[in-house]
Design an enzyme around this catalytic site. Structure first.
Site, PDB file in Angstrom:
ATOM      1  N   HIS A   1       0.817  -1.228   0.000  1.00 43.13           N
ATOM      2  CA  HIS A   1       0.000   0.000   0.000  1.00 43.13           C
ATOM      3  C   HIS A   1       0.848   1.275   0.000  1.00 43.13           C
ATOM      4  O   HIS A   1       2.057   1.234   0.112  1.00 43.13           O
ATOM      5  CB  HIS A   1      -1.026  -0.012   1.134  1.00 43.13           C
ATOM      6  CG  HIS A   1      -0.453   0.138   2.515  1.00 43.13           C
ATOM      7  ND1 HIS A   1      -1.202   0.597   3.563  1.00 43.13           N
ATOM      8  CD2 HIS A   1       0.776  -0.111   3.007  1.00 43.13           C
ATOM      9  CE1 HIS A   1      -0.457   0.618   4.650  1.00 43.13           C
ATOM     10  NE2 HIS A   1       0.732   0.204   4.350  1.00 43.13           N
ATOM     11  N   GLU A   2       0.154   2.395  -0.149  1.00 44.36           N
ATOM     12  CA  GLU A   2       0.797   3.711  -0.238  1.00 44.36           C
ATOM     13  C   GLU A   2       1.826   3.727  -1.372  1.00 44.36           C
ATOM     14  O   GLU A   2       2.930   4.243  -1.235  1.00 44.36           O
ATOM     15  CB  GLU A   2       1.443   4.041   1.109  1.00 44.36           C
ATOM     16  CG  GLU A   2       1.683   5.510   1.366  1.00 44.36           C
ATOM     17  CD  GLU A   2       0.461   6.393   1.171  1.00 44.36           C
ATOM     18  OE1 GLU A   2      -0.602   6.074   1.740  1.00 44.36           O
ATOM     19  OE2 GLU A   2       0.566   7.372   0.414  1.00 44.36           O
ATOM     20  N   GLY A   3       1.430   3.172  -2.524  1.00 46.00           N
ATOM     21  CA  GLY A   3       2.341   2.996  -3.648  1.00 46.00           C
ATOM     22  C   GLY A   3       3.090   1.701  -3.464  1.00 46.00           C
ATOM     23  O   GLY A   3       3.826   1.537  -2.491  1.00 46.00           O
TER      24      GLY A   3
ATOM     25  N   HIS B   1       7.415   2.714  -6.325  1.00 49.54           N
ATOM     26  CA  HIS B   1       8.452   3.563  -5.727  1.00 49.54           C
ATOM     27  C   HIS B   1       9.788   3.426  -6.458  1.00 49.54           C
ATOM     28  O   HIS B   1      10.570   4.382  -6.500  1.00 49.54           O
ATOM     29  CB  HIS B   1       8.589   3.272  -4.232  1.00 49.54           C
ATOM     30  CG  HIS B   1       7.466   3.880  -3.451  1.00 49.54           C
ATOM     31  ND1 HIS B   1       7.413   5.210  -3.158  1.00 49.54           N
ATOM     32  CD2 HIS B   1       6.313   3.348  -2.975  1.00 49.54           C
ATOM     33  CE1 HIS B   1       6.283   5.473  -2.506  1.00 49.54           C
ATOM     34  NE2 HIS B   1       5.599   4.359  -2.392  1.00 49.54           N
TER      35      HIS B   1
END
Lengths: 249, 599
Positions: B440-442, B447
């Protein structure tokens, strides 16, 4: 009404302490220190009485070095209105502390002084009683319940075999037992407010109190390591050994 | 006293390595001092050890579920959250103006790490709420700020981030949720959102969803995305809660870990009666979202560190007590078995964990201190520099701990052996809880793309050069200590390796081989991350080396532990980048050119 709450800075209850190699005491350098848990209970009780409307001002006081300001800050964050540090480099013992507290009580004139029944470092359980004697005040020790009633203080005490309830005339000394309350944790906004509350520093010498140690520590030792157990063949043998070897029955 | 994270380590990082208490000299932090921070950390430890740790295992076994149409969590979750909010931890780093306490982010995050190490799953809820408050603070109107932020900070509202949709996770370009203007700033929202942590529950009076949606007629792709505040229940101008806002729960996702908190599929406007307020201007939603992305990504990195740290602490305690076998030189079976911590291979697994979790924690708190710098440093160029440094480091802050602190959890299970594989011990749960953080969160893949495709090349490589310059500065500082000269040289070599590899890759991009440049970006991220963590370890070693000679006898093992873990990292981990650099520099096309049908 004003309550004075004397508190003590001790090694944190969660820290495992070690005896110094020269057996002169317990190694304290670099250990996490905190307010004595019984003193936290005393502070909590004072704050609860204030929240109930019976108390106008709470003053926390401690005796020790400049580093003791941290527990006074905690007391202020818990709800004390102001704090006093009686500064000394001497390692104060119960009688010395009681004398300091008498001097502080003479200045502050509180109606009630609530203390922890003992500190977890030396487990003396003396300061409250000595202070009551020095001031000539009533005392209710090992309190598990506290109520202001009829112009006095009704204290329920934990005694061997049950509970004892006393009516004390004011001014009075109360020492707290474990079951009196569960102390609150300090909240961030109150920690910040505590920074702005007054914290006075008085030199012990200025109170004219002699803090010279009257007790001498001969040596401090670890508790003996527990030896292994044994199996006995019968109840008779067990009774025999308990009676003749251990001499406990 | 926390059993899931080492307070001594937190104090070391905050005050000895990053000097966070010096921030109190600035006006913004003038209400604080070291003692305030100490008490705050004490309170965090106390609360975390209570309800948070207390419901970690129970919340895993009794996962959030729908009962009588309502999402229910284990009851202790509400006690824990109420205490955390009441004590001020959600409000900690926000501005005073809206009920915040203006704590340094570094200290607030250190406190959060204490909570996360005790119960990572539950901490998703406050972290999202803090994120929403930050987002509205950065981009909302004055009225939106005054209506929503105080309520988010005092617990009457929790927050969520609604970005992904069932068909569009990493690919936000393709979202379908629509927003049609009703009047002024009010829009009618219709669409479905997926993976919404805290999407529905009864812990708070209201829930504020931050929803990305497209306004018909807007530009195509990400440039047509706008941001909306969509409350679960409608609120009036005073913030009072009214009727339902037509946000409905489509279902809960049944997760592998972090099962205490609900993760939801939500439908907005099933009855065409869901109203959202536009935040800022139309079509700038993604840009706004990125305002709080850096802090959200630090929180994810920190979550990964915390779960890893909890596993390290547990397996360390276990290894000290569990006796098994004898040392290789002892052939006498009549001798007592030794605690397994005395076996070299167990020490290896403990050192690996220590180097990952303490390295990761140091990185996350360093990144947090950069947030404080970019926000409050009196000098504008220093603020810009902190911002740039943070921008480049963020992919590493999120991805490296989520990869390597999960590896730490693997070692923790291994140390407990068969017991570690059972539910009677917490380490298998920590592994499952931690597995989310790579996703999650990218995702970590995203990234890698962000680091190589954007951060390394942005501003003509200025950010990349800044990081390399900072590393070179630490190398110079370390050279002053002869005990550290080996690491100084090692880090310098590694830095050159990464610089050279980056030059090869960017040259390939410049010559038009964009696919080849980006193909191995995950590997690049890992290599770059390993360099950054080596740097962070050297920073710690410099402080530890200086402190060691004057340290009290009882504190020496702590500093020696830091130096030993640094040694482990430089001997065992840093060399990995040589092989990675070689592979990257060869522009290897094994993955890129693999035909689909050949799988």
């Amino acid at each position: 009404m004003k309550i004075l709450v004397p508190i003590k800075r001790v090694v944190d209850a969660n820290v495992r302490v070690r005896v110094k190699s020269d057996r002169s005491g317990v190694e304290l350098a670099n250990l996490k220190m905190a307010m004595n848990p019984f003193c936290e209970i005393a502070m909590e009780e004072a704050v609860r009485q204030q929240e109930a409307g019976t108390v106008k001002e709470i003053v926390a006081v401690t005796v020790g070095g400049a580093q003791c300001q941290d527990i006074l800050r905690t007391a202020l964050a818990m709800g004390a209105d102001r704090a006093i540090l009686v500064e000394t480099d001497v390692e104060a013992q119960p009688l010395g502390v009681a004398k300091v507290l008498r001097a502080v009580a003479d200045r502050e004139k509180p109606e009630v002084i609530i203390l922890g029944k003992q500190a977890i470092d030396d487990d003396n359980n003396q300061t409250g009683q000595m202070l009551a004697a020095l001031l000539g005040w009533a005392q209710g020790t090992f309190a598990s319940k506290l109520e202001f009633a009829g112009g006095g203080l009704r204290v329920t005490r934990e005694v061997d075999g049950g509970l004892e309830t006393l009516m004390l005339k004011l001014p009075a000394i109360v020492t707290t037992d474990l079951r009196l309350n569960e102390p609150r944790y300090v909240k961030l906004p109150n920690i910040m407010k505590a920074k702005k509350k007054p914290l006075d520093v008085i030199k012990a010498a200025d109170l004219g109190v002699d803090l010279t140690s009257r007790l001498k520590v001969l040596k401090v030792e670890e508790p003996p390591a527990r030896g292994g157990g044994i199996k006995v063949a019968s109840v008779q043998e067990l009774v025999h050994r308990l009676r003749n070897e251990r001499k406990v029955i | 006293m926390s059993k899931t994270i080492n307070r001594r380590d937190i104090d070391f990082l905050l005050f000895e390595v990053f000097g966070v208490d010096r921030l109190c000299e600035r006006d913004y932090f003038a209400a604080h001092d070291r003692q305030v921070f100490n008490l705050m950390l004490d309170t965090a430890e106390r609360l975390a050890a209570g309800h948070f740790l207390g419901c970690a295992a129970g919340g895993d076994r009794n996962m959030a579920e729908v009962i009588d149409g309502r999402v229910r969590l284990v009851p202790q979750a509400k006690f824990a959250m109420d205490e955390m909010i009441d004590a001020g931890f959600v409000a900690a780093s926000l501005d005073n103006e809206y009920g915040g306490l203006q704590m340094p982010v570094a200290v607030a995050n250190a406190c959060m790490a204490i909570f996360q190490s005790a119960n990572i799953g539950l901490c998703g809820l406050p972290l999202l709420t803090i994120g929403v408050a930050n987002l509205i603070n950065a981009c909302g109107s004055a009225e939106q700020k005054s209506v929503f932020i105080p309520r988010l900070l005092n617990g009457s509202c929790y927050g969520t981030m609604c970005l992904s949709e069932p068909h569009a996770g990493s690919s936000l370009t393709d979202i379908r949720t629509r927003a049609e203007l009703v009047d002024g700033i009010n829009y009618r929202i219709t669409g479905s959102k997926m993976w919404i942590t805290g999407g529905e529950h009864e812990l708070s009076e209201n829930i504020v969803h931050m929803v990305l949606a497209k306004i018909p007629g807007g530009p195509a792709g990400v440039k047509g995305i706008s941001l909306f505040i969509v409350p679960r229940y409608r609120v009036d101008a005073e913030g009072s809660v009214g009727e339902s806002n037509d946000v409905s729960l489509a279902g809960l996702n049944h997760k592998m870990g972090q099962r205490i908190s609900p993760n939801c599929a939500l439908n907005f406007g099933e009855n065409n009666n869901c109203i959202g307020q536009l935040v800022g201007e139309q079509h700038r939603g993604l840009e706004y979202m990125f305002h709080m992305m850096n802090e959200a990504r630090i929180a994810v990195g920190l979550a990964a560190v915390s779960a890893g740290y909890a596993g390290y602490m547990y397996s360390l305690g276990y290894a000290r007590e569990r006796t098994q076998g004898r040392l290789p030189q002892d052939k006498n079976p009549a001798n007592r078995m030794v605690p397994i911590i005395r076996h070299a291979d167990v020490k290896r697994m403990l050192l690996a964990q220590k180097s990952y979790v303490e390295g990761g924690l140091a990185l996350c708190l360093f990144a947090s201190s950069l947030v404080d710098e970019e926000k409050t440093h009196p000098d504008e160029s220093a603020r810009r520099q902190a911002h740039l440094l943070l921008d480049v480091l963020i992919p590493v802050v999120k991805a490296w701990p989520s990869e390597w602190c999960l590896e730490a959890n693997k070692h923790a299970i291994q140390i407990l052996g068969g017991y570690g594989y059972t539910q009677e011990y917490p380490v298998e749960r920590l592994y499952r809880d931690n597995r989310l953080n790579m996703i999650h969160e990218g995702t970590n893949g995203i990234h890698g793309i962000d680091l190589l495709g954007r951060k390394v090349v942005m501003h003509n490589g200025a950010g990349f050069e800044l990081v390399m310059g900072e590393i070179a500065r630490s190398v110079e500082t370390a050279r002053a200590h002869k005990e550290l000269s080996e690491y100084a040289s090692g880090l310098n070599r590694a830095r050159k390796t990464v610089v050279d590899t980056t030059a090869v890759l960017t040259a390939a991009a410049a010559s038009g081989n964009v696919a080849g440049f980006m193909a191995n970006s995950s590997l690049y991220l890992d290599m770059f991350g390993h360099l950054v963590i080596a740097w962070i370890w050297l920073k710690q070693a410099i402080v530890a080396q200086r402190a060691l000679s004057g340290a009290h006898e009882s504190d020496r093992p702590f500093y020696e532990g830091k130096l030993r873990a640094c040694q482990y990292y430089f001997h065992w981990e840093l060399p990995k980048i040589t092989a990675q650099a070689e592979l990257l520099s060869s522009l290897d096309a094994s993955c890129l050119e693999m035909p689909e049908e050949a799988f």
